[in-house]
Motif scaffolding. Structure first.
Motif, short mmCIF file in Angstrom:
data_model
loop_
_atom_site.label_atom_id
_atom_site.label_comp_id
_atom_site.label_asym_id
_atom_site.label_seq_id
_atom_site.Cartn_x
_atom_site.Cartn_y
_atom_site.Cartn_z
N GLY A 126 0.84 -1.19 0.00
CA GLY A 126 0.00 0.00 0.00
C GLY A 126 0.88 1.24 0.00
O GLY A 126 1.74 1.40 -0.85
N ASP A 127 0.66 2.11 0.98
CA ASP A 127 1.46 3.33 1.09
C ASP A 127 2.64 3.19 2.04
O ASP A 127 3.32 4.16 2.32
CB ASP A 127 0.58 4.50 1.57
CG ASP A 127 -0.34 5.00 0.48
OD1 ASP A 127 -0.05 4.73 -0.71
OD2 ASP A 127 -1.35 5.66 0.80
N VAL A 128 2.87 1.99 2.52
CA VAL A 128 3.96 1.76 3.47
C VAL A 128 5.09 1.00 2.79
O VAL A 128 4.87 -0.05 2.18
CB VAL A 128 3.47 0.96 4.70
CG1 VAL A 128 4.61 0.66 5.64
CG2 VAL A 128 2.37 1.71 5.42
N ILE A 129 6.28 1.55 2.88
CA ILE A 129 7.47 0.87 2.37
C ILE A 129 8.16 0.23 3.57
O ILE A 129 8.59 0.92 4.49
CB ILE A 129 8.40 1.86 1.65
CG1 ILE A 129 7.70 2.39 0.41
CG2 ILE A 129 9.72 1.19 1.30
CD1 ILE A 129 8.42 3.51 -0.27
N GLU A 130 8.23 -1.08 3.55
CA GLU A 130 8.81 -1.82 4.67
C GLU A 130 10.27 -2.18 4.45
O GLU A 130 10.96 -2.51 5.39
CB GLU A 130 8.00 -3.09 4.91
CG GLU A 130 6.56 -2.81 5.27
CD GLU A 130 5.70 -4.06 5.29
OE1 GLU A 130 6.12 -5.10 4.76
OE2 GLU A 130 4.59 -3.97 5.84
N ASN A 131 10.71 -2.13 3.19
CA ASN A 131 12.06 -2.57 2.89
C ASN A 131 12.62 -1.75 1.73
O ASN A 131 11.96 -1.58 0.72
CB ASN A 131 12.03 -4.05 2.53
CG ASN A 131 13.36 -4.71 2.71
OD1 ASN A 131 14.35 -4.10 3.04
ND2 ASN A 131 13.39 -6.01 2.49
N MET A 132 13.84 -1.26 1.91
CA MET A 132 14.53 -0.51 0.87
C MET A 132 15.90 -1.15 0.69
O MET A 132 16.61 -1.39 1.66
CB MET A 132 14.69 0.96 1.28
CG MET A 132 15.46 1.79 0.28
SD MET A 132 15.49 3.55 0.66
CE MET A 132 16.11 3.59 2.33
N LEU A 133 16.25 -1.45 -0.56
CA LEU A 133 17.54 -2.05 -0.86
C LEU A 133 18.35 -1.09 -1.72
O LEU A 133 17.87 -0.62 -2.75
CB LEU A 133 17.35 -3.37 -1.60
CG LEU A 133 16.62 -4.46 -0.82
CD1 LEU A 133 16.29 -5.63 -1.72
CD2 LEU A 133 17.46 -4.91 0.35
#
Length: 167
Positions: A126-133
């Motif tokens: 949705g509008d939540v980013i839980e992981n960034m690489l």
């Protein structure tokens, strides 16, 4: 690039503390669980305890004159893993990119700086980013992979990318 380099250096410095876990085994899923032959690539991984790292990272970013957007992003991080690879190759990067694509990571930006390529991919619900690489591919065959878990918004990531892109 400056922000990412600073974060990497701080994480590496903190890695020397006893509470960090430093290993020659990969700590990022693709490399740890892969049956591929990485052809002489050497790994160094650091798992950073965020309760120790946040204050050091924020202080260093302020001293370097980084934007408040970047500092706010660090506050939202809950876990950081860093993996450096020496003797990496383009096949390794291509296979990693395919793995991320297969696992629903979206490419958000590629930043080029002094011959280095920084790739930012995110996995969101949705509008939540839980992981960034973050992937840093340097011209001297050294690769840095940074896995940042947290609770980010697309706006947080966009502001960070823009602050890095225009320096």
């Amino acid at each position: 690039m400056k922000t990412l380099t600073n974060i990497f250096l701080i994480v590496l410095t903190i890695g020397m503390l006893q509470s960090c876990i430093v290993s020659e085994k990969p700590n990022i899923d693709f490399f740890a669980n892969s049956k591929q032959d990485f052809k002489g690539a050497k790994f160094m991984s650091v798992n950073v305890p965020m309760f120790l790292a946040k204050s050091y990272i924020k202080k260093a970013l302020r001293e370097e004159g980084e934007s408040e957007e970047t500092i706010k992003l660090v506050k939202k991080a809950s876990k950081i893993k860093v993996l450096t690879v020496t003797n990496g190759n383009s096949d390794l990067l291509n296979n990693y990119a395919q793995y991320l694509s297969d696992n629903h990571y979206e490419e958000w930006a590629t930043i080029k700086h002094d011959g280095d390529n920084i790739n930012i991919r995110v996995k969101q619900d949705g509008d939540v980013i839980e992981n960034m690489l973050l992937t840093v591919d340097s011209k001297n065959k050294e690769l840095v992979f940074v896995d940042v878990k947290g609770n980010f918004t697309p706006d947080d990531i966009s502001k960070m990318i823009n602050s890095v892109s225009y320096k």
